[in-house]
Design a protein around this motif. Structure first.
Motif, PDB file in Angstrom:
ATOM      1  N   MET A   1       0.854  -1.165   0.000  1.00  0.00           N
ATOM      2  CA  MET A   1       0.000   0.000   0.000  1.00  0.00           C
ATOM      3  C   MET A   1       0.906   1.236   0.000  1.00  0.00           C
ATOM      4  O   MET A   1       1.581   1.525   0.967  1.00  0.00           O
ATOM      5  CB  MET A   1      -0.878  -0.047   1.243  1.00  0.00           C
ATOM      6  N   ALA A   2       0.926   1.942  -1.113  1.00  0.00           N
ATOM      7  CA  ALA A   2       1.744   3.140  -1.251  1.00  0.00           C
ATOM      8  C   ALA A   2       0.842   4.326  -1.565  1.00  0.00           C
ATOM      9  O   ALA A   2      -0.250   4.162  -2.111  1.00  0.00           O
ATOM     10  CB  ALA A   2       2.770   2.952  -2.355  1.00  0.00           C
ATOM     11  N   ALA A   3       1.323   5.506  -1.214  1.00  0.00           N
ATOM     12  CA  ALA A   3       0.538   6.714  -1.451  1.00  0.00           C
ATOM     13  C   ALA A   3       1.457   7.836  -1.896  1.00  0.00           C
ATOM     14  O   ALA A   3       2.678   7.748  -1.777  1.00  0.00           O
ATOM     15  CB  ALA A   3      -0.194   7.120  -0.177  1.00  0.00           C
ATOM     16  N   ARG A   4       0.850   8.879  -2.441  1.00  0.00           N
ATOM     17  CA  ARG A   4       1.612  10.079  -2.788  1.00  0.00           C
ATOM     18  C   ARG A   4       0.965  11.260  -2.090  1.00  0.00           C
ATOM     19  O   ARG A   4      -0.259  11.334  -1.955  1.00  0.00           O
ATOM     20  CB  ARG A   4       1.684  10.287  -4.297  1.00  0.00           C
ATOM     21  N   ILE A   5       1.810  12.167  -1.622  1.00  0.00           N
ATOM     22  CA  ILE A   5       1.363  13.374  -0.928  1.00  0.00           C
ATOM     23  C   ILE A   5       1.752  14.560  -1.793  1.00  0.00           C
ATOM     24  O   ILE A   5       2.904  14.684  -2.197  1.00  0.00           O
ATOM     25  CB  ILE A   5       2.017  13.473   0.470  1.00  0.00           C
ATOM     26  N   PHE A   6       0.778  15.422  -2.080  1.00  0.00           N
ATOM     27  CA  PHE A   6       1.033  16.577  -2.937  1.00  0.00           C
ATOM     28  C   PHE A   6       0.128  17.729  -2.527  1.00  0.00           C
ATOM     29  O   PHE A   6      -0.866  17.537  -1.826  1.00  0.00           O
ATOM     30  CB  PHE A   6       0.804  16.223  -4.412  1.00  0.00           C
ATOM     31  N   GLN A   7       0.493  18.922  -2.967  1.00  0.00           N
ATOM     32  CA  GLN A   7      -0.295  20.105  -2.695  1.00  0.00           C
ATOM     33  C   GLN A   7      -1.175  20.392  -3.906  1.00  0.00           C
ATOM     34  O   GLN A   7      -0.729  20.279  -5.050  1.00  0.00           O
ATOM     35  CB  GLN A   7       0.612  21.302  -2.405  1.00  0.00           C
ATOM     36  N   ALA A  60       1.202  17.219   8.591  1.00  0.00           N
ATOM     37  CA  ALA A  60       0.039  16.450   9.043  1.00  0.00           C
ATOM     38  C   ALA A  60      -0.184  15.232   8.151  1.00  0.00           C
ATOM     39  O   ALA A  60      -0.527  14.149   8.634  1.00  0.00           O
ATOM     40  CB  ALA A  60      -1.199  17.331   9.054  1.00  0.00           C
ATOM     41  N   ALA A  61       0.009  15.383   6.851  1.00  0.00           N
ATOM     42  CA  ALA A  61      -0.150  14.262   5.929  1.00  0.00           C
ATOM     43  C   ALA A  61       0.926  13.203   6.161  1.00  0.00           C
ATOM     44  O   ALA A  61       0.654  12.005   6.148  1.00  0.00           O
ATOM     45  CB  ALA A  61      -0.101  14.767   4.492  1.00  0.00           C
ATOM     46  N   ARG A  62       2.164  13.663   6.387  1.00  0.00           N
ATOM     47  CA  ARG A  62       3.255  12.715   6.680  1.00  0.00           C
ATOM     48  C   ARG A  62       2.996  11.971   7.986  1.00  0.00           C
ATOM     49  O   ARG A  62       3.212  10.763   8.073  1.00  0.00           O
ATOM     50  CB  ARG A  62       4.578  13.458   6.793  1.00  0.00           C
ATOM     51  N   GLU A  66       2.697   7.907   8.404  1.00  0.00           N
ATOM     52  CA  GLU A  66       3.601   7.163   9.282  1.00  0.00           C
ATOM     53  C   GLU A  66       2.851   6.465  10.402  1.00  0.00           C
ATOM     54  O   GLU A  66       3.186   5.348  10.781  1.00  0.00           O
ATOM     55  CB  GLU A  66       4.662   8.108   9.835  1.00  0.00           C
ATOM     56  N   ARG A  67       1.825   7.122  10.942  1.00  0.00           N
ATOM     57  CA  ARG A  67       1.051   6.539  12.030  1.00  0.00           C
ATOM     58  C   ARG A  67       0.300   5.286  11.571  1.00  0.00           C
ATOM     59  O   ARG A  67       0.124   4.345  12.340  1.00  0.00           O
ATOM     60  CB  ARG A  67       0.069   7.591  12.569  1.00  0.00           C
ATOM     61  N   ASN A  68      -0.127   5.262  10.308  1.00  0.00           N
ATOM     62  CA  ASN A  68      -0.889   4.128   9.790  1.00  0.00           C
ATOM     63  C   ASN A  68      -0.046   3.157   8.974  1.00  0.00           C
ATOM     64  O   ASN A  68      -0.587   2.229   8.365  1.00  0.00           O
ATOM     65  CB  ASN A  68      -2.059   4.630   8.941  1.00  0.00           C
TER      66      ASN A  68
END
Length: 92
Positions: A1-7, A60-62, A66-68
């Motif tokens: 399970m991978a994700a991307r974080i962007f603005q 907050a997104a990071r 990391e928490r999950n």
């Protein structure tokens, strides 16, 4: 399970900057989309692709990822460029 974080970038059709400070977390598709034989619409069995989470900041997104235990990739925001021109430049 991978994700991307962007603005979220500013839409080309909008002049304001509402919601451009929001950071999004989207999951990377786990399988390719295939056309449905009956309707021809593209789809897949990956339900995580439908989830899009919004956060007030990158930190907050990071922290959520990391928490999950979600592996993530941060996409940097491209620099903003301004095209400065005068009205008189239209007549040269």
């Amino acid at each position: 399970m991978a994700a991307r974080i962007f603005q979220i970038p500013k839409n080309a059709l909008q002049s304001g900057k509402a919601r451009t400070g929001t950071w999004m977390l989207e999951f990377v598709p786990a399988e390719a989309k295939t056309p449905d034989p009956l309707t021809g619409w593209a789809g897949s069995g990956d339900t995580l692709e439908q989830i899009k989470l919004g956060f007030p900041s990158e930190a907050a997104a990071r922290a959520y990822a990391e928490r999950n235990g979600i592996a993530y990739n941060v996409v940097p925001t491209p620099p903003k460029t301004l095209k400065l021109q005068a009205y008189a430049d239209n007549f040269r």
